[in-house]
Design an enzyme around this catalytic site. Sequence first.
Site, PDB file in Angstrom:
ATOM      1  N   GLU A  66       0.808  -1.221   0.000  1.00 55.27           N
ATOM      2  CA  GLU A  66       0.000   0.000   0.000  1.00 55.27           C
ATOM      3  C   GLU A  66       0.845   1.278   0.000  1.00 55.27           C
ATOM      4  OE1 GLU A  66      -2.867  -0.217  -0.874  1.00 55.27           O
ATOM      5  OE2 GLU A  66      -4.007  -1.792   0.138  1.00 55.27           O
ATOM      6  N   HIS A  85      -2.867   2.189   8.450  1.00 59.70           N
ATOM      7  CA  HIS A  85      -3.933   1.490   7.713  1.00 59.70           C
ATOM      8  C   HIS A  85      -4.084   0.093   8.287  1.00 59.70           C
ATOM      9  CE1 HIS A  85      -6.267  -0.632   4.854  1.00 59.70           C
ATOM     10  NE2 HIS A  85      -5.247  -1.388   4.476  1.00 59.70           N
TER      11      HIS A  85
HETATM   12 ZN   LIG Z   1      -5.616  -3.245   3.635  1.00 62.51          ZN
END
Ligand SMILES: [Zn+2]
Length: 198
Positions: A66, A85
């Site tokens: 990410e 996150h």
């Molecule tokens: Zn995730």
Amino acid sequence: MDVVRYGRLLYEKGLTSGTGGNISARVGDIMVITPSGSCKGMLDPTELVTVDIATGKAANGKPSMETPFHLAAYRRRPDVNGVVHVHPRFCTVLACAGIPVDPALTPEGLMVLGRRVPLIPYATPGTDDLAMRLGREVETADSFLLESHGAIAVGKDLKDAFHRMETLEAHAELQYHLAVLGKGRPLPADEVRRILKE
Ligand SMILES: [Zn+2]
């Protein structure tokens, strides 16, 4: 290192499980981010990956998948120095149901989460598309649900982002239980303005 400390806290508090989630901190022109596929409760400081925020190039190892949306947050928000996150249970229930978080249910929700918690429309994890969708909202909010996926919190440092994520999950749990009871209502608009000092 904050990334190791808050990774362990997120894991111990049940806000992440398995190898889910990713966290990062800005240090000058670089970001320090968790490596791909790592358990956040057992991070070794030597496996953290440093990425140049301007170029997106990793100096060592394989950063979290990410990485694109972490970079988007730092590039668009000079005041943000920490990004968390994870896929906490109640945030993810609401995110999969397509139900936005309503921060105005409590004063605490408004004070920590702000007026808005955008529900980012679904995009495949790790893609520039997901980063672009977060980028559209990150200049006007500090916490987010990712449709059918999980949650993101940003902060002035990693501690701030961690506290915001913990509050977001507690608030999502409250909202879930209120929905089950068929009860609960947002604070009146004038009280919302008073709390937000608008
Ligand atoms: Zn995730």
